[in-house]
Design an enzyme around this catalytic site. Structure first.
Site, PDB file in Angstrom:
ATOM      1  N   HIS A  10       0.820  -1.211   0.000  1.00  0.00           N
ATOM      2  CA  HIS A  10       0.000   0.000   0.000  1.00  0.00           C
ATOM      3  C   HIS A  10       0.860   1.270   0.000  1.00  0.00           C
ATOM      4  CE1 HIS A  10       1.048   0.833   4.179  1.00  0.00           C
ATOM      5  NE2 HIS A  10       0.937  -0.477   4.387  1.00  0.00           N
ATOM      6  N   GLU A  83      -1.705  -7.408   6.931  1.00  0.00           N
ATOM      7  CA  GLU A  83      -0.389  -7.346   7.564  1.00  0.00           C
ATOM      8  C   GLU A  83      -0.366  -8.266   8.787  1.00  0.00           C
ATOM      9  OE1 GLU A  83       2.621  -7.251   7.498  1.00  0.00           O
ATOM     10  OE2 GLU A  83       3.199  -5.128   7.348  1.00  0.00           O
TER      11      GLU A  83
END
Length: 204
Positions: A10, A83
């Site tokens: 990201h 994550e």
């Protein structure tokens, strides 16, 4: 015929700039992060994508929505692309976490293969779920191009698996730049890394 996976992290977030640990918690993209995602979109504009997958974290979804450009595709959100969960460490600085858990913090960085913490997800668990998610995507999209938006440590662990690097060496390579691009080619069940963590689209 090959399947091509375009893997990215990201864009830069507010917590990235404040050096706070995000994990499963979230913060929005900064203006720079939005610019990075737009630059990634430009890089991908001439590639025919059959699907776009993203971690369910908003920072990844936002990056994916910008990166898809004018394509009529729905971003497919996938929990297993998230994550590592930092548990009680999330939203705190490295200095704070080191002060509160000095031994565990030291192990996390110096002997990651031995790291154990009640609230923090293990590296092995993250690697296993990432590999499982990627294999499902490969099976779902034979001979197609797919964009996957995920996170720094999750992507590191995935690439370590494909490159047969041991968990203890996870920190032997630099941090993955925001919206850097990795191309993985899958042919006859063999995986080849065409390029890795490439940032040439960010240089303009």
């Amino acid at each position: 015929m090959s399947t091509h996976l375009y893997l990215t992290r990201h864009g830069e977030t507010v917590w990235n700039t404040q050096k706070l640990m995000q994990g499963w918690k979230d913060s929005p993209l900064t203006d720079n992060g939005i610019k990075q995602a737009s630059q990634l979109s430009q890089r991908l504009c001439n590639i025919t994508l059959s699907a776009i997958y993203s971690s369910t974290s908003n920072r990844a979804v936002q990056t994916a929505e910008i990166a898809k450009g004018e394509r009529i595709l729905e971003v497919i959100k996938y929990d297993d692309l998230r994550e590592i969960s930092f548990g009680k460490w999330e939203g705190k600085s490295a200095e704070n976490n080191e002060k509160e858990n000095p031994e565990e913090w030291k192990t996390f960085w110096e002997a990651p293969h031995l790291f154990r913490n009640e609230s923090v997800e293990s590296f092995l668990k993250v690697q296993e779920r990432m590999v499982d998610a990627i294999n499902k995507i490969i099976k779902q999209h034979p001979f197609e191009n797919v964009l996957i938006v995920t996170h720094s440590i999750a992507l590191k662990l995935l690439m370590d698996y494909f490159e047969k690097n041991e968990l203890k060496n996870i920190w032997s390579t630099p941090a993955i730049p925001s919206t850097s691009l990795t191309l993985l080619e899958i042919k006859n069940n063999e995986h080849e890394v065409i390029y890795k963590y490439d940032t040439k689209h960010l240089e303009s």
